[in-house]
Design a protein around this motif. Structure first.
Motif, PDB file in Angstrom:
ATOM      1  N   UNK B  12      25.721  -4.763  12.066  1.00 51.23           N
ATOM      2  CA  UNK B  12      26.864  -5.533  12.006  1.00 51.23           C
ATOM      3  C   UNK B  12      26.092  -6.928  12.121  1.00 51.23           C
ATOM      4  N   UNK B  13      24.758  -7.170  12.316  1.00 54.16           N
ATOM      5  CA  UNK B  13      23.628  -8.446  11.942  1.00 54.16           C
ATOM      6  C   UNK B  13      24.060  -8.729  10.839  1.00 54.16           C
ATOM      7  N   UNK B  14      23.471  -7.528  10.114  1.00 58.65           N
ATOM      8  CA  UNK B  14      23.639  -7.367   8.605  1.00 58.65           C
ATOM      9  C   UNK B  14      24.818  -7.250   7.691  1.00 58.65           C
ATOM     10  N   UNK B  15      25.289  -7.168   8.068  1.00 60.52           N
ATOM     11  CA  UNK B  15      26.808  -7.588   7.460  1.00 60.52           C
ATOM     12  C   UNK B  15      26.876  -8.542   8.170  1.00 60.52           C
ATOM     13  N   UNK B  16      26.812  -9.404   8.652  1.00 60.89           N
ATOM     14  CA  UNK B  16      27.681 -10.378   9.242  1.00 60.89           C
ATOM     15  C   UNK B  16      26.355 -11.589   7.983  1.00 60.89           C
ATOM     16  N   UNK B  17      24.975 -10.873   8.229  1.00 60.70           N
ATOM     17  CA  UNK B  17      24.161 -12.306   7.707  1.00 60.70           C
ATOM     18  C   UNK B  17      24.818 -11.783   5.797  1.00 60.70           C
ATOM     19  N   UNK B  18      24.919 -10.533   5.275  1.00 65.77           N
ATOM     20  CA  UNK B  18      25.930 -10.635   3.425  1.00 65.77           C
ATOM     21  C   UNK B  18      26.829 -11.594   4.019  1.00 65.77           C
ATOM     22  N   UNK B  19      27.736 -12.176   4.908  1.00 68.03           N
ATOM     23  CA  UNK B  19      29.038 -12.315   4.744  1.00 68.03           C
ATOM     24  C   UNK B  19      29.006 -14.108   4.815  1.00 68.03           C
ATOM     25  N   UNK B  20      27.405 -14.314   5.348  1.00 75.05           N
ATOM     26  CA  UNK B  20      27.557 -15.906   5.357  1.00 75.05           C
ATOM     27  C   UNK B  20      26.839 -16.021   3.806  1.00 75.05           C
ATOM     28  N   UNK B  21      26.166 -15.183   4.110  1.00 75.50           N
ATOM     29  CA  UNK B  21      24.949 -15.309   1.823  1.00 75.50           C
ATOM     30  C   UNK B  21      26.659 -15.548   1.499  1.00 75.50           C
ATOM     31  N   UNK B  57      16.868 -17.433   1.747  1.00 71.64           N
ATOM     32  CA  UNK B  57      17.841 -17.471   2.600  1.00 71.64           C
ATOM     33  C   UNK B  57      17.914 -15.553   3.024  1.00 71.64           C
ATOM     34  N   UNK B  58      17.948 -15.241   1.565  1.00 70.86           N
ATOM     35  CA  UNK B  58      18.149 -13.369   2.348  1.00 70.86           C
ATOM     36  C   UNK B  58      17.067 -13.010   2.748  1.00 70.86           C
ATOM     37  N   UNK B  59      15.985 -13.096   2.397  1.00 70.56           N
ATOM     38  CA  UNK B  59      14.811 -12.979   2.792  1.00 70.56           C
ATOM     39  C   UNK B  59      14.747 -13.216   4.311  1.00 70.56           C
ATOM     40  N   UNK B  61      16.632 -13.505   6.792  1.00 67.31           N
ATOM     41  CA  UNK B  61      17.864 -12.855   6.977  1.00 67.31           C
ATOM     42  C   UNK B  61      18.468 -13.786   8.644  1.00 67.31           C
ATOM     43  N   UNK B  62      18.404 -13.196   9.599  1.00 69.63           N
ATOM     44  CA  UNK B  62      19.267 -13.647  11.478  1.00 69.63           C
ATOM     45  C   UNK B  62      18.869 -15.123  11.259  1.00 69.63           C
ATOM     46  N   UNK B  63      17.154 -15.348  10.810  1.00 72.53           N
ATOM     47  CA  UNK B  63      16.850 -16.651  10.724  1.00 72.53           C
ATOM     48  C   UNK B  63      17.864 -17.872   9.874  1.00 72.53           C
ATOM     49  N   UNK B  64      17.995 -17.928   8.982  1.00 72.36           N
ATOM     50  CA  UNK B  64      18.996 -18.393   8.137  1.00 72.36           C
ATOM     51  C   UNK B  64      20.505 -17.744   8.895  1.00 72.36           C
ATOM     52  N   UNK B  65      20.719 -17.000   8.924  1.00 70.75           N
ATOM     53  CA  UNK B  65      22.097 -16.588  10.011  1.00 70.75           C
ATOM     54  C   UNK B  65      22.324 -18.355  11.221  1.00 70.75           C
ATOM     55  N   UNK B  66      21.022 -18.403  11.917  1.00 71.37           N
ATOM     56  CA  UNK B  66      21.227 -18.950  13.098  1.00 71.37           C
ATOM     57  C   UNK B  66      20.996 -20.657  12.523  1.00 71.37           C
ATOM     58  N   UNK B  67      21.200 -21.311  11.667  1.00 74.01           N
ATOM     59  CA  UNK B  67      20.860 -22.058  11.158  1.00 74.01           C
ATOM     60  C   UNK B  67      21.916 -23.158  10.981  1.00 74.01           C
ATOM     61  N   UNK B  68      22.380 -24.555  11.500  1.00 73.21           N
ATOM     62  CA  UNK B  68      23.306 -24.939  11.689  1.00 73.21           C
ATOM     63  C   UNK B  68      24.136 -25.613  10.360  1.00 73.21           C
TER      64      UNK B  68
END
Lengths: 287, 177
Positions: B12-21, B57-59, B61-68
């Protein structure tokens, strides 16, 4: 020129940007993450290994202690402000010098040689499109110099040692004084700026003609006796030279960085001069 | 059972990361390239820097996901990459690069005067002008992105406008900073 011009440019440019494949960027990102994780794991393993080696060395034979690290190569080659000869600078190489006449001020100037053909002459670097550099440059030439000054002449050409006035303690005020040096002509007004992160002021000058008797024009200097040929005095020895001057306050040390260009200089050398100037960095250092 | 939940969460995290990116890429990539084009004066380098920022950003991962603010994160990453390159490339390649003709995006012939004027500016003035006028960042955020004081940004904006005005005519637009 309006803000709208910038925004119109941006809007048009945005439509022209080619878009790469995101999948490729994502794949490179995953590779980068794997590399980073491997590096972290390797670093941890190395720490453990070194710890083990160190503990075994301290317990065991001291002859296994590794040799000292070699002296690290300096990032910049130090140049002399009073060289016996005039070495050719290597393109792309980094150089550092304690500027001429700034002894005791604790300032180091660094720059990068922009291309072939630049020669170091002590107060700065110089390039002539043709011919070899002797005691004096032959025109046309481009030069960049770094030095200090605390006074400028109030008269020119009437005596070998002209009376002088102290430079103001503010870069812009000092640049304005420089703009009014007798025998020179300011091109535009002096303006405040910064150089290498230090507060500075900039002015552009032309020297239309020389003093007939001494074949020079005195610009600025630090010694009590301000006449040409003395150490610490900047002079121009050809008419028509154009100078760009920065007066820089390096944490209380007054530094003058200036370029000197002859009329008729090829555009390529002018561009190299700009590159060299852009690379100049000034640093306060321990004496 | 716990391994299954963990694997599901990771997917789920991986999918979310991909969607956000993907969303950030679609919305910001072109804009960021133009901003870095104004900062660097070279469209090829701008594209390279922004793509490298997305790689990071892809590298992350979740850290980028959490950025405002994802676009701000990418812009800062690209600018830092640009600065690091100039610091590290202290060799002839850098100088030759500076002396060679920079690349431009095609179809900008009517804006060549603006591009040329921007390129003629010192890098630190170009940076603040690009971030203030093209990225529409307030002064405080420009200062934060570049790691300098607000006063420094204001001073560079003033100097940059004055320098542009010398080439392109008197400045018209927001000057209050």
């Amino acid at each position: 020129m309006s803000e709208q011009h910038l925004k119109d440019f941006a809007e048009t440019a945005e439509r022209r940007v080619p878009v790469p494949d995101l999948a490729d960027l994502t794949s490179r990102g995953r590779d980068l993450r794997r590399i980073r994780m491997a590096a972290v794991a390797g670093a941890l393993a190395l720490v453990v290994t070194i710890g083990g080696v160190f503990s075994s060395v301290t317990r065991d034979d001291r002859s296994t202690v590794p040799a000292e690290d070699p002296v690290p190569t300096p990032a910049f080659e130090e140049l002399s402000a009073r060289p016996a000869e005039h070495p050719r600078l290597v393109p792309g190489k980094q150089y550092a010098v304690r500027p001429w006449n700034l002894d005791g001020y604790g300032v180091s100037a660094r720059f990068i040689a922009p291309a072939r053909g630049w020669v170091w002459r002590g107060d700065g670097a110089l390039k002539m499109p043709s011919g070899t550099y002797g005691d004096l440059p032959r025109r046309p030439y481009a030069g960049v110099a770094v030095m200090t000054a605390d006074r400028v002449p109030v008269r020119q050409c009437s005596e070998v040692n002209p009376p002088r006035q102290d430079l103001a303690e503010d870069p812009l005020a000092a640049a304005r004084q420089i703009a009014e040096i007798p025998g020179t002509r300011a091109i535009g007004s002096a303006r405040a700026t910064e150089l290498s992160g230090w507060p500075a002021a900039y002015v552009r000058l032309e020297v239309p003609k020389l003093c007939p008797k001494w074949n020079d024009v005195i610009l600025w200097g630090v010694t009590k006796a301000m006449f040409g040929g003395q150490p610490g005095i900047a002079t121009v020895i050809y008419p028509g030279q154009v100078l760009e001057v920065w007066v820089v306050d390096v944490d209380g040390a007054w530094v003058i960085v200036y370029s000197e260009l002859s009329p008729g200089l090829p555009e390529g050398i002018r561009a190299e001069t700009r590159v060299l100037l852009d690379s100049v960095e000034l640093e306060k250092v321990e004496e | 059972m716990s391994e299954e939940i963990l694997a599901r969460e990771q997917r789920r995290d991986s999918t979310q990361e991909a969607d956000v990116l993907h969303d950030v890429f679609e919305g910001s990539y072109r804009r960021l390239v133009v901003q870095l084009y104004a900062v660097t004066g070279d469209s090829a380098e701008a594209e390279d820097l922004v793509q490298e920022a997305f790689v990071r950003a892809a590298a992350a991962g979740r850290r980028f996901l959490k950025v405002e603010n994802h676009e701000a994160w990418l812009r800062t990453a690209a600018i830092n990459l640009h600065r690091n390159r100039w610091r590290k490339m202290r060799n002839f390649s850098r100088i030759r690069y500076r002396l060679e003709r920079p690349t431009d995006l095609p179809g900008l012939e009517q804006h060549v005067v603006v591009i040329t004027a921007l390129r003629a500016l010192p890098a630190h003035q170009r940076e603040v002008l690009a971030l203030f006028y093209l990225a529409d960042l307030p002064v405080a955020e420009v200062a934060d992105t570049l790691g300098c004081a607000v006063g420094t940004v204001k001073s560079r904006l003033t100097r940059g406008r004055e320098a542009l005005a010398e080439t392109l005519g008197p400045w018209e637009g927001s000057s209050d900073v």
